[in-house]
Write a protein that holds these residues in place. Structure first.
Motif, short mmCIF file in Angstrom:
data_model
loop_
_atom_site.label_atom_id
_atom_site.label_comp_id
_atom_site.label_asym_id
_atom_site.label_seq_id
_atom_site.Cartn_x
_atom_site.Cartn_y
_atom_site.Cartn_z
N PHE A 178 48.54 25.40 69.14
CA PHE A 178 48.63 24.96 70.54
C PHE A 178 49.28 26.05 71.37
N TRP A 179 48.73 26.25 72.57
CA TRP A 179 49.21 27.28 73.48
C TRP A 179 49.67 26.64 74.80
N LEU A 180 50.80 27.14 75.33
CA LEU A 180 51.29 26.64 76.61
C LEU A 180 52.07 27.72 77.35
N LEU A 181 52.21 27.54 78.65
CA LEU A 181 53.13 28.33 79.47
C LEU A 181 54.42 27.54 79.58
N HIS A 182 55.57 28.23 79.45
CA HIS A 182 56.84 27.50 79.46
C HIS A 182 57.94 28.39 80.02
N GLY A 183 58.34 28.14 81.27
CA GLY A 183 59.46 28.85 81.88
C GLY A 183 59.16 30.30 82.18
N PHE A 184 59.98 30.89 83.05
CA PHE A 184 59.84 32.32 83.38
C PHE A 184 60.26 33.19 82.19
N GLN A 185 59.60 34.32 82.06
CA GLN A 185 60.04 35.31 81.08
C GLN A 185 61.42 35.84 81.47
N THR A 186 62.14 36.39 80.51
CA THR A 186 63.45 36.97 80.81
C THR A 186 63.27 38.16 81.75
N ILE A 215 50.60 32.76 85.17
CA ILE A 215 50.16 33.10 83.81
C ILE A 215 50.80 34.41 83.36
N TYR A 216 51.06 35.30 84.31
CA TYR A 216 51.71 36.59 83.99
C TYR A 216 53.23 36.49 84.00
N PHE A 217 53.78 35.60 84.85
CA PHE A 217 55.24 35.55 85.01
C PHE A 217 55.92 34.65 83.97
N PHE A 218 55.19 33.67 83.41
CA PHE A 218 55.79 32.71 82.49
C PHE A 218 55.64 33.16 81.03
N ASN A 219 56.44 32.57 80.17
CA ASN A 219 56.29 32.78 78.72
C ASN A 219 55.01 32.12 78.23
#
Length: 404
Positions: A146-154, A246-250
């Motif tokens: 399973f794939w998801l976006l979760h929170g901003f990257q550091t 999609i680029y900014f999140f984990n």
């Protein structure tokens, strides 16, 4: 007064456009010759789609039973704390990515709901943000890859993204050392023609890279190309600014049995795969893109947590009796996995209304006065204070929702 304390439960199917065509029908053992999308299977007492309980008196709405017999069904302590069954349990099959979204805190949900009520916004209006006064924390446990976006990257990772993607280099100074709010506001309020100009060449490049096999699902370009690669550029219309996210999140990859908790304010979106999802009994979603539904940018930004995070992928804590618990920092719900081999047993006493759904295999559940055989695709409801034993003739994998 109910003599039986264990019942079969029938959930409700949701045919949202992003759903897959095979997983849920196959799991339920039903025909899908109409080729409808089967997105979600709901198990709970949400008033918009309550499950039905199979009783000796026929099929009865779980929502109505909780209201009329709350002492027996959910217990007086749960009723005092929440006034309802406080969770909603689901099976999801995500074929196409879901909207970028954030859920409000309980205080914010109450204030937002009452403000929209006072303004006269109808509850079923497509412009409504708050459908109820509740928060909507949620946890998902993967049933497949399973794939998801979760929170901003550091900050360090996001700075690298802005440097490496040529189109994003004008954003480097806006983000600075880690100003997530400034970056988000700039991108979300950017004029649409500027969004199109910035993102169109990026999308075209990702489509070419994906066609050549140069991208993997761990890279944002793969998902962007999946989103836009099916149609020619002249049919794109305005580019969705959700592409920035999609680029900014984990991008998080989970395997079957691994879980991710999403608290209030953490921006996220499901990308692909099947999961078990458990959430507070709410429908409050603030959307920021990748959706034809209502997007309210100011409201979304007001409730977003602007910080970089390292996602916590939980493998669960193994308890005795073949149970694996996934700790969630909320009072509304708890979730566990029951995985038994042939001739193993699991004994427990329900501290609240428990809902157990069988994913694979079959099991026998013996209560104080009743036993049931429950197979793949079936669900059982166990009333509060009932003691029970689960055994399996050949192995079973099931998930249990409860109030901790």
């Amino acid at each position: 007064m109910f003599r039986d304390k264990i019942f079969k439960l029938k959930g409700r199917i949701q045919h949202y456009a992003w759903g897959g065509y095979e997983y849920i029908p196959t799991w339920l053992g039903i025909d899908n010759s109409e080729h409808k999308p089967y997105a979600e299977y709901w198990m709970g007492a949400h008033p918009s789609a309550p499950s039905v309980v199979c009783t000796p008196n026929g099929e009865l709405s779980l929502n109505q039973l909780v209201q009329d017999h709350h002492e027996e069904f959910i217990g007086s302590h749960v009723h005092r704390a929440f006034g309802e069954l406080p969770y909603l349990f689901k099976i999801l099959d995500v074929k196409d990515m879901l909207s970028i979204q954030v859920h409000p805190t309980k205080e914010a949900a109450k204030a937002g709901f009452e403000a929209e009520e006072a303004a006269g916004v109808k509850l079923d209006s497509s412009f409504r943000n708050y459908k109820d006064r509740n928060h909507k924390p949620e946890v998902m446990v993967a049933l497949s890859e399973f794939w998801l976006l979760h929170g901003f990257q550091t900050p360090d990772k996001l700075q690298q993204v802005l440097k490496n993607v040529p189109e994003f280099q004008p954003l480097i100074n806006i983000f600075g050392e880690g100003d997530f709010k400034a970056l988000s506001e700039h991108c979300m309020y950017m004029e649409q023609q500027d969004v199109n100009a910035m993102l169109t060449p990026l999308i075209q490049r990702t489509i070419e890279q994906k066609q050549k096999g140069d991208l993997t699902k761990a890279e944002p370009g793969w998902w962007v190309a999946k989103l836009y690669g099916e149609k020619p550029v002249e049919e794109w219309g305005n580019v969705d600014r959700g592409v920035f996210s999609i680029y900014f999140f984990n991008i998080v990859h989970t395997n079957a049995g691994e879980a991710v908790f999403q608290g209030a304010g953490v921006p996220h979106a499901y990308l692909e795969g099947q999961n078990v999802e458990l959430m507070a009994n709410s429908d409050n979603v603030l959307r920021g893109g990748l959706t034809p539904k209502h997007v309210d940018v100011p409201e979304l930004l007001k409730h977003t947590v602007f910080e970089g995070i390292v996602p916590n992928v939980m493998k669960g804590e193994k308890k005795e009796n073949g149970e694996i618990i996934y700790p969630c920092p909320v009072a509304d719900f708890g979730i566990s996995k029951i995985a038994l081999e042939q001739n193993e047993t699991h004994r427990s006493t329900a501290g609240s209304l428990e809902i157990i759904v069988v994913i694979e295999g079959e099991m026998d559940i013996q209560g104080t006065s009743k036993s049931l055989h429950v197979a793949k695709g079936e669900t059982v409801a166990i009333l509060t204070n009932e003691s029970y034993t689960i055994s399996t003739p050949a192995g079973v994998t099931a998930y249990k929702a409860f109030v901790p």
